[in-house]
Scaffold this motif. Sequence first.
Motif, PDB file in Angstrom:
ATOM      1  N   GLN A  30       0.822  -1.205   0.000  1.00  0.00           N
ATOM      2  CA  GLN A  30       0.000   0.000   0.000  1.00  0.00           C
ATOM      3  C   GLN A  30       0.864   1.266   0.000  1.00  0.00           C
ATOM      4  O   GLN A  30       0.557   2.244  -0.701  1.00  0.00           O
ATOM      5  N   LEU A  31       1.932   1.285   0.786  1.00  0.00           N
ATOM      6  CA  LEU A  31       2.792   2.468   0.850  1.00  0.00           C
ATOM      7  C   LEU A  31       3.522   2.681  -0.466  1.00  0.00           C
ATOM      8  O   LEU A  31       3.718   3.825  -0.905  1.00  0.00           O
ATOM      9  N   LYS A  32       3.935   1.593  -1.110  1.00  0.00           N
ATOM     10  CA  LYS A  32       4.556   1.727  -2.432  1.00  0.00           C
ATOM     11  C   LYS A  32       3.557   2.275  -3.447  1.00  0.00           C
ATOM     12  O   LYS A  32       3.916   3.082  -4.312  1.00  0.00           O
ATOM     13  N   ALA A  33       2.306   1.830  -3.348  1.00  0.00           N
ATOM     14  CA  ALA A  33       1.278   2.336  -4.263  1.00  0.00           C
ATOM     15  C   ALA A  33       1.079   3.837  -4.067  1.00  0.00           C
ATOM     16  O   ALA A  33       0.881   4.580  -5.035  1.00  0.00           O
ATOM     17  N   ALA A  34       1.145   4.295  -2.818  1.00  0.00           N
ATOM     18  CA  ALA A  34       0.983   5.729  -2.549  1.00  0.00           C
ATOM     19  C   ALA A  34       2.120   6.536  -3.163  1.00  0.00           C
ATOM     20  O   ALA A  34       1.903   7.663  -3.622  1.00  0.00           O
ATOM     21  N   ARG A  35       3.326   5.958  -3.180  1.00  0.00           N
ATOM     22  CA  ARG A  35       4.487   6.679  -3.731  1.00  0.00           C
ATOM     23  C   ARG A  35       4.418   6.829  -5.248  1.00  0.00           C
ATOM     24  O   ARG A  35       5.200   7.591  -5.823  1.00  0.00           O
ATOM     25  N   GLN A  36       3.516   6.134  -5.897  1.00  0.00           N
ATOM     26  CA  GLN A  36       3.382   6.245  -7.355  1.00  0.00           C
ATOM     27  C   GLN A  36       2.659   7.518  -7.766  1.00  0.00           C
ATOM     28  O   GLN A  36       2.675   7.892  -8.939  1.00  0.00           O
ATOM     29  N   TYR A  37       2.031   8.188  -6.811  1.00  0.00           N
ATOM     30  CA  TYR A  37       1.279   9.412  -7.097  1.00  0.00           C
ATOM     31  C   TYR A  37       2.136  10.633  -6.781  1.00  0.00           C
ATOM     32  O   TYR A  37       3.068  10.559  -5.965  1.00  0.00           O
ATOM     33  N   PRO A  38       1.853  11.752  -7.423  1.00  0.00           N
ATOM     34  CA  PRO A  38       2.575  12.991  -7.068  1.00  0.00           C
ATOM     35  C   PRO A  38       2.190  13.446  -5.664  1.00  0.00           C
ATOM     36  O   PRO A  38       1.020  13.728  -5.394  1.00  0.00           O
ATOM     37  N   LEU A  39       3.161  13.481  -4.760  1.00  0.00           N
ATOM     38  CA  LEU A  39       2.930  13.849  -3.373  1.00  0.00           C
ATOM     39  C   LEU A  39       3.795  15.028  -2.997  1.00  0.00           C
ATOM     40  O   LEU A  39       4.843  15.264  -3.615  1.00  0.00           O
ATOM     41  N   SER A  40       3.369  15.759  -1.992  1.00  0.00           N
ATOM     42  CA  SER A  40       4.207  16.838  -1.466  1.00  0.00           C
ATOM     43  C   SER A  40       5.424  16.229  -0.785  1.00  0.00           C
ATOM     44  O   SER A  40       5.399  15.056  -0.369  1.00  0.00           O
ATOM     45  N   PRO A  41       6.528  16.975  -0.658  1.00  0.00           N
ATOM     46  CA  PRO A  41       7.742  16.427  -0.022  1.00  0.00           C
ATOM     47  C   PRO A  41       7.493  15.885   1.379  1.00  0.00           C
ATOM     48  O   PRO A  41       8.032  14.831   1.738  1.00  0.00           O
ATOM     49  N   ASP A  42       6.669  16.570   2.175  1.00  0.00           N
ATOM     50  CA  ASP A  42       6.409  16.108   3.537  1.00  0.00           C
ATOM     51  C   ASP A  42       5.676  14.768   3.539  1.00  0.00           C
ATOM     52  O   ASP A  42       5.984  13.881   4.351  1.00  0.00           O
ATOM     53  N   VAL A  43       4.704  14.611   2.647  1.00  0.00           N
ATOM     54  CA  VAL A  43       3.951  13.361   2.607  1.00  0.00           C
ATOM     55  C   VAL A  43       4.834  12.224   2.089  1.00  0.00           C
ATOM     56  O   VAL A  43       4.773  11.091   2.588  1.00  0.00           O
ATOM     57  N   ARG A  44       5.646  12.506   1.075  1.00  0.00           N
ATOM     58  CA  ARG A  44       6.562  11.480   0.561  1.00  0.00           C
ATOM     59  C   ARG A  44       7.508  11.021   1.664  1.00  0.00           C
ATOM     60  O   ARG A  44       7.807   9.829   1.793  1.00  0.00           O
ATOM     61  N   LEU A  45       7.989  11.957   2.468  1.00  0.00           N
ATOM     62  CA  LEU A  45       8.881  11.610   3.563  1.00  0.00           C
ATOM     63  C   LEU A  45       8.145  10.782   4.608  1.00  0.00           C
ATOM     64  O   LEU A  45       8.697   9.822   5.163  1.00  0.00           O
ATOM     65  N   PHE A  46       6.901  11.143   4.889  1.00  0.00           N
ATOM     66  CA  PHE A  46       6.102  10.389   5.849  1.00  0.00           C
ATOM     67  C   PHE A  46       5.923   8.944   5.391  1.00  0.00           C
ATOM     68  O   PHE A  46       6.054   8.004   6.183  1.00  0.00           O
ATOM     69  N   VAL A  47       5.623   8.758   4.107  1.00  0.00           N
ATOM     70  CA  VAL A  47       5.463   7.407   3.565  1.00  0.00           C
ATOM     71  C   VAL A  47       6.783   6.641   3.664  1.00  0.00           C
ATOM     72  O   VAL A  47       6.810   5.467   4.069  1.00  0.00           O
ATOM     73  N   LEU A  48       7.880   7.292   3.309  1.00  0.00           N
ATOM     74  CA  LEU A  48       9.191   6.642   3.350  1.00  0.00           C
ATOM     75  C   LEU A  48       9.551   6.194   4.759  1.00  0.00           C
ATOM     76  O   LEU A  48      10.026   5.069   4.974  1.00  0.00           O
ATOM     77  N   LEU A  49       9.318   7.055   5.744  1.00  0.00           N
ATOM     78  CA  LEU A  49       9.654   6.715   7.129  1.00  0.00           C
ATOM     79  C   LEU A  49       8.838   5.518   7.621  1.00  0.00           C
ATOM     80  O   LEU A  49       9.360   4.652   8.330  1.00  0.00           O
ATOM     81  N   ASN A  50       7.574   5.461   7.228  1.00  0.00           N
ATOM     82  CA  ASN A  50       6.765   4.317   7.639  1.00  0.00           C
ATOM     83  C   ASN A  50       7.205   3.039   6.938  1.00  0.00           C
ATOM     84  O   ASN A  50       7.155   1.951   7.530  1.00  0.00           O
ATOM     85  N   MET A  51       7.665   3.147   5.702  1.00  0.00           N
ATOM     86  CA  MET A  51       8.210   1.972   5.023  1.00  0.00           C
ATOM     87  C   MET A  51       9.469   1.486   5.741  1.00  0.00           C
ATOM     88  O   MET A  51       9.663   0.272   5.927  1.00  0.00           O
ATOM     89  N   ILE A  52      10.314   2.397   6.161  1.00  0.00           N
ATOM     90  CA  ILE A  52      11.527   2.007   6.880  1.00  0.00           C
ATOM     91  C   ILE A  52      11.161   1.339   8.205  1.00  0.00           C
ATOM     92  O   ILE A  52      11.805   0.364   8.623  1.00  0.00           O
ATOM     93  N   LEU A  53      10.123   1.841   8.880  1.00  0.00           N
ATOM     94  CA  LEU A  53       9.675   1.213  10.117  1.00  0.00           C
ATOM     95  C   LEU A  53       9.280  -0.246   9.880  1.00  0.00           C
ATOM     96  O   LEU A  53       9.567  -1.124  10.707  1.00  0.00           O
ATOM     97  N   VAL A  54       8.606  -0.495   8.763  1.00  0.00           N
ATOM     98  CA  VAL A  54       8.235  -1.876   8.443  1.00  0.00           C
ATOM     99  C   VAL A  54       9.474  -2.706   8.154  1.00  0.00           C
ATOM    100  O   VAL A  54       9.608  -3.848   8.622  1.00  0.00           O
ATOM    101  N   TYR A  55      10.407  -2.134   7.392  1.00  0.00           N
ATOM    102  CA  TYR A  55      11.612  -2.867   7.039  1.00  0.00           C
ATOM    103  C   TYR A  55      12.454  -3.215   8.260  1.00  0.00           C
ATOM    104  O   TYR A  55      13.180  -4.212   8.266  1.00  0.00           O
ATOM    105  N   LEU A  56      12.380  -2.393   9.299  1.00  0.00           N
ATOM    106  CA  LEU A  56      13.171  -2.658  10.501  1.00  0.00           C
ATOM    107  C   LEU A  56      12.757  -3.957  11.191  1.00  0.00           C
ATOM    108  O   LEU A  56      13.513  -4.493  12.009  1.00  0.00           O
ATOM    109  N   THR A  57      11.567  -4.455  10.898  1.00  0.00           N
ATOM    110  CA  THR A  57      11.124  -5.725  11.472  1.00  0.00           C
ATOM    111  C   THR A  57      11.578  -6.916  10.645  1.00  0.00           C
ATOM    112  O   THR A  57      11.360  -8.059  11.050  1.00  0.00           O
ATOM    113  N   ASP A  58      12.182  -6.662   9.481  1.00  0.00           N
ATOM    114  CA  ASP A  58      12.638  -7.738   8.593  1.00  0.00           C
ATOM    115  C   ASP A  58      14.017  -7.363   8.083  1.00  0.00           C
ATOM    116  O   ASP A  58      14.161  -6.586   7.134  1.00  0.00           O
ATOM    117  N   THR A  59      15.066  -7.919   8.708  1.00  0.00           N
ATOM    118  CA  THR A  59      16.446  -7.537   8.385  1.00  0.00           C
ATOM    119  C   THR A  59      16.782  -7.805   6.930  1.00  0.00           C
ATOM    120  O   THR A  59      17.405  -6.974   6.257  1.00  0.00           O
TER     121      THR A  59
END
Length: 294
Positions: free
Chosen positions: A198-227
């Motif tokens: 879902q977060l990758k799908a959101a990144r396919q749309y034109p987003l403001s820099p703050d929203v893109r950063l918010f999506v990226l940070l949440n993706m990193i949070l998910v990745y931290l649970t899977d080394t």
Amino acid sequence: SGQHVKCMALLAQCDVELQQLTPTLSAPSAAELRSFLLFLRLHCSLWQDGPQGNTKAVLKELQQTLRILASGESSCEFHWLRTEEMYAMVYLASVVVHLTSGYVEKAMGYMQKGLLLIEQQQGCDANLMNSIHIHLLEQSVMAALMRGQMCSAIETIGQIVGKCRQGGDAANHHRPAIHILLGLYCMSLELNTQAITQLKAARQYPLSPDVRLFVLLNMILVYLTDTQRFQQEVPCLVTALCVAEWVWVCVCLCVLCCVVWWLMVQVGLQGPTPFSRSTIGPICCALAPLQVAC
């Protein structure tokens, strides 16, 4: 930023000129002009400072101005919105300010008032009221996630999808937000694969820099649970970041590490892990001010 400073300076100059003009106008007419100015100030304050600073003071003054405007008929030729539409926007702004400040119950109170107002109004701009309605529902999803009410969150997301399927500009405008909300919902349930999708799908749309950063940070949070997934996919994400985004990522990850350390101290290294279902929600909500622009 420099543009924000210029905007605030121009608004301050307009405020002075409006005060000079006020004695020549009736109270409702002056309130009509002042409400427009206050909405601009509220937007600038909320965008730049979040719920902090003078945002609440501007919001309170705007509420008082709308009461004056509703008490009589304006003779001003400048009409940019109906009074009911301005009230709906004020309710939405109140929800955003209180929710990002952590006052969930107050935010829910304003949310219910806004939804009730929208349902009762007729003759208003349908597209505008529909958009405000969807924004209120989006904030309702965030509040439900913060309180751990997953059933309420997914039901409200379904309402948003239904509103967007009615057509109009809302479908394209709110589709990224739907993906982000679904991603946060999946994160709260530890559905990591679905959250990343879902977060990758959101990144396919034109987003403001703050929203893109918010999506990226949440993706990193998910990745931290899977080394393994972290090592494979995170480098691809961060290579496209500019310097400012890099700085924000580093700062937020440092804050995240401090939060995780604090949680580990609180549980005495026993109980739930730092990224379990019971702790990932509060950590995501700690970064919630970044979604204001959403």
